[in-house]
Design a protein around this motif. Sequence first.
Motif, mmCIF file in Angstrom:
data_model
loop_
_atom_site.group_PDB
_atom_site.id
_atom_site.type_symbol
_atom_site.label_atom_id
_atom_site.label_comp_id
_atom_site.label_asym_id
_atom_site.label_seq_id
_atom_site.Cartn_x
_atom_site.Cartn_y
_atom_site.Cartn_z
ATOM 1 N N THR A 34 17.078 -40.908 11.848
ATOM 2 C CA THR A 34 18.264 -40.379 11.158
ATOM 3 C C THR A 34 17.837 -39.435 10.037
ATOM 4 O O THR A 34 16.953 -39.760 9.252
ATOM 5 C CB THR A 34 19.104 -41.518 10.575
ATOM 6 O OG1 THR A 34 19.513 -42.397 11.643
ATOM 7 C CG2 THR A 34 20.329 -40.985 9.861
ATOM 8 N N LEU A 35 18.483 -38.280 9.972
ATOM 9 C CA LEU A 35 18.174 -37.297 8.938
ATOM 10 C C LEU A 35 18.876 -37.704 7.650
ATOM 11 O O LEU A 35 20.105 -37.689 7.545
ATOM 12 C CB LEU A 35 18.629 -35.907 9.378
ATOM 13 C CG LEU A 35 18.362 -34.766 8.394
ATOM 14 C CD1 LEU A 35 16.859 -34.573 8.189
ATOM 15 C CD2 LEU A 35 19.000 -33.468 8.883
ATOM 16 N N LEU A 36 18.093 -38.072 6.646
ATOM 17 C CA LEU A 36 18.644 -38.463 5.352
ATOM 18 C C LEU A 36 18.909 -37.258 4.465
ATOM 19 O O LEU A 36 19.869 -37.240 3.688
ATOM 20 C CB LEU A 36 17.685 -39.422 4.645
ATOM 21 C CG LEU A 36 17.302 -40.695 5.407
ATOM 22 C CD1 LEU A 36 16.272 -41.488 4.616
ATOM 23 C CD2 LEU A 36 18.532 -41.537 5.701
ATOM 24 N N GLY A 37 18.048 -36.255 4.549
ATOM 25 C CA GLY A 37 18.200 -35.055 3.737
ATOM 26 C C GLY A 37 17.124 -34.059 4.118
ATOM 27 O O GLY A 37 16.162 -34.387 4.816
ATOM 28 N N GLU A 38 17.267 -32.847 3.690
ATOM 29 C CA GLU A 38 16.285 -31.807 3.971
ATOM 30 C C GLU A 38 16.282 -30.807 2.827
ATOM 31 O O GLU A 38 17.239 -30.706 2.059
ATOM 32 C CB GLU A 38 16.556 -31.126 5.306
ATOM 33 C CG GLU A 38 17.927 -30.496 5.443
ATOM 34 C CD GLU A 38 18.143 -29.924 6.832
ATOM 35 O OE1 GLU A 38 17.152 -29.454 7.439
ATOM 36 O OE2 GLU A 38 19.287 -29.941 7.307
ATOM 37 N N ARG A 39 15.178 -30.079 2.726
ATOM 38 C CA ARG A 39 15.058 -29.066 1.683
ATOM 39 C C ARG A 39 14.093 -27.992 2.150
ATOM 40 O O ARG A 39 13.088 -28.291 2.806
ATOM 41 C CB ARG A 39 14.551 -29.681 0.384
ATOM 42 C CG ARG A 39 13.132 -30.186 0.453
ATOM 43 C CD ARG A 39 12.597 -30.604 -0.900
ATOM 44 N NE ARG A 39 13.304 -31.733 -1.467
ATOM 45 C CZ ARG A 39 12.804 -32.486 -2.443
ATOM 46 N NH1 ARG A 39 11.609 -32.215 -2.943
ATOM 47 N NH2 ARG A 39 13.485 -33.505 -2.909
ATOM 48 N N VAL A 70 10.978 -44.353 4.094
ATOM 49 C CA VAL A 70 11.440 -42.977 4.278
ATOM 50 C C VAL A 70 10.238 -42.153 4.686
ATOM 51 O O VAL A 70 9.181 -42.231 4.055
ATOM 52 C CB VAL A 70 12.077 -42.415 2.988
ATOM 53 C CG1 VAL A 70 12.446 -40.945 3.177
ATOM 54 C CG2 VAL A 70 13.302 -43.222 2.598
ATOM 55 N N ILE A 71 10.387 -41.366 5.740
ATOM 56 C CA ILE A 71 9.296 -40.545 6.262
ATOM 57 C C ILE A 71 9.592 -39.091 5.914
ATOM 58 O O ILE A 71 10.550 -38.504 6.420
ATOM 59 C CB ILE A 71 9.151 -40.733 7.784
ATOM 60 C CG1 ILE A 71 8.956 -42.215 8.106
ATOM 61 C CG2 ILE A 71 7.995 -39.907 8.328
ATOM 62 C CD1 ILE A 71 9.141 -42.560 9.554
ATOM 63 N N GLU A 72 8.787 -38.543 5.028
ATOM 64 C CA GLU A 72 8.953 -37.151 4.606
ATOM 65 C C GLU A 72 8.067 -36.262 5.476
ATOM 66 O O GLU A 72 6.838 -36.394 5.469
ATOM 67 C CB GLU A 72 8.588 -36.983 3.134
ATOM 68 C CG GLU A 72 8.801 -35.584 2.603
ATOM 69 C CD GLU A 72 8.480 -35.458 1.128
ATOM 70 O OE1 GLU A 72 8.567 -34.329 0.590
ATOM 71 O OE2 GLU A 72 8.124 -36.481 0.507
ATOM 72 N N HIS A 80 9.466 -26.255 5.820
ATOM 73 C CA HIS A 80 10.775 -26.895 5.670
ATOM 74 C C HIS A 80 10.572 -28.399 5.685
ATOM 75 O O HIS A 80 9.861 -28.935 6.547
ATOM 76 C CB HIS A 80 11.725 -26.471 6.794
ATOM 77 C CG HIS A 80 13.147 -26.865 6.555
ATOM 78 N ND1 HIS A 80 14.014 -26.105 5.801
ATOM 79 C CD2 HIS A 80 13.857 -27.953 6.956
ATOM 80 C CE1 HIS A 80 15.193 -26.695 5.759
ATOM 81 N NE2 HIS A 80 15.123 -27.830 6.456
ATOM 82 N N GLY A 81 11.172 -29.086 4.710
ATOM 83 C CA GLY A 81 10.988 -30.521 4.585
ATOM 84 C C GLY A 81 12.205 -31.303 5.016
ATOM 85 O O GLY A 81 13.349 -30.879 4.798
ATOM 86 N N ARG A 82 11.959 -32.455 5.645
ATOM 87 C CA ARG A 82 13.030 -33.349 6.078
ATOM 88 C C ARG A 82 12.668 -34.778 5.699
ATOM 89 O O ARG A 82 11.499 -35.167 5.803
ATOM 90 C CB ARG A 82 13.266 -33.244 7.584
ATOM 91 C CG ARG A 82 13.718 -31.858 8.037
ATOM 92 C CD ARG A 82 13.829 -31.773 9.548
ATOM 93 N NE ARG A 82 14.274 -30.449 9.972
ATOM 94 C CZ ARG A 82 13.462 -29.414 10.160
ATOM 95 N NH1 ARG A 82 12.162 -29.544 9.966
ATOM 96 N NH2 ARG A 82 13.943 -28.249 10.546
ATOM 97 N N PHE A 83 13.678 -35.525 5.301
ATOM 98 C CA PHE A 83 13.511 -36.938 4.981
ATOM 99 C C PHE A 83 14.191 -37.738 6.083
ATOM 100 O O PHE A 83 15.416 -37.616 6.267
ATOM 101 C CB PHE A 83 14.111 -37.257 3.613
ATOM 102 C CG PHE A 83 13.427 -36.549 2.479
ATOM 103 C CD1 PHE A 83 12.380 -37.147 1.794
ATOM 104 C CD2 PHE A 83 13.809 -35.267 2.108
ATOM 105 C CE1 PHE A 83 11.742 -36.497 0.744
ATOM 106 C CE2 PHE A 83 13.184 -34.608 1.063
ATOM 107 C CZ PHE A 83 12.137 -35.223 0.390
#
Length: 483
Positions: A299-304, A231-233, A290-293
Amino acid sequence: MTTTNTQLILEAAHQAWNRMAPVRERRRRHTRYTYGDQWGDPVTLRDGRRVSEGEQVAMAGRPPLTNNLIRRLVKSVVGRFRQDYANNQASSPGATAPDGIHPSTRRMNRLDELDARTLEEFLISGMAIHYVCAETRPAGTGIWVDNVPPDRFFVNAVADPRCNDMELTGRLLDMSMAEIVMRFSPGNRRLASRLRQLYASLSDSNAATSYAEPHARETAFHHAPAGRCRVIEVWTLECREMLRVHDRMEAVYSIVPASEEGSLRRLAARRKRLGLPGVEFSPWMQSAWHGRFLAPDGTLLGERPSPFPDGACPLAVKMYPMIDGEVHSLVEDVIDQQRYVNRLITTMDHMMGTAAKGVLLFPVQSKVEGMRWEDVARMWADPGGVIPYRPSGNALPQQVVTPMADIGARDLLQTQIKLFEDVSGVGQALMGKSVSAAVGVERYESEVRNAAASISDLMETYRDFLSTRNNLIVGLSNACSEC
């Protein structure tokens, strides 16, 4: 966010990762030297073969020896830091530390141990990186601080020593499939199934990575070790629309997300009908992280969004000394002296090994018939022993003892050790070595202060990093208490 945008962010992160390849290579070399592998640098032989320095020395019949001064240097600086930390804790035993961190947060993260290990990394690589977040983990719920190894960190080209010019940064994470499902598909079976299918399709490419090689050194960007999922944060600095709100009835001024505009309009209309002081608000642009996983395929797994009130990045980063964007550590300064020390002790050992020591020249015709050469050697080595022989002319047994050739190797070794201390700035006084009784207390304390001054720039830079990290902890603690 569209797939195209996430692909662009992933490509920018990959470029930042590739740009830091020389930094990671130097760090690996510095780590080898720090922990004893000091003969691994590659050299080219006359026939064109590439071997390590240790192999080259062994081919010449000399065992490569190591006298690890770098490890002693690092341990001395870390030990001095720990002493200062213990003294500060003893002088301020209050319930709340001077840095504002709650004692429970400090205990849960074991910050004293974490800071010491991060300092060790800082001395080796010139980089210190911590990640601050609020999560629920098996060990508890609260503010967590993670150490980020430089070989799993990436950042855009920065030149500011404070790292205020960061615009993109992040880290590489290796998770189990269960953790990915728990984090990015809470309670959603369909999404969990899609995640399993996604990483199953990537497993074939994972098997062909450098992790299959037992001696692989470089961490791959897109692929995780066998049995893990990459996973690339990625955190990017972006502009977001906010609302500046003035609540006249509560006498409160605040900044809220633009998504709350509808509720603010309804509140203003209700207050107007009741004849109460209204609520005024206006749009405002704010820079925030802004963070993205991301999965390895983008593929965007999640963001915060940034969890901090001021939109700060959760990564505290310090690079030393950051002149023209370059990183140079304390260990890098003394590697040449360490190499010469190893060469000198290897040369001295070879000279002692090849010098004649107690060799006996015994004429064959002088040996008594029936006596074995083993008996002659035993009687010669036996104190007070008597060797019978039959002299022939003037040929007599002789013992040959030749001293080792003195080419000044010992003086060169002492010079290199002295240069090692001078270049590093960590002398005997800072290491706490015993001194002569003729040296007074005041003079010894003066020597310790002078020695500490030589590395004060390095230590103050590290303390500035800790101050930045502590501010993130306090800011996140305040934000969580208001929720």
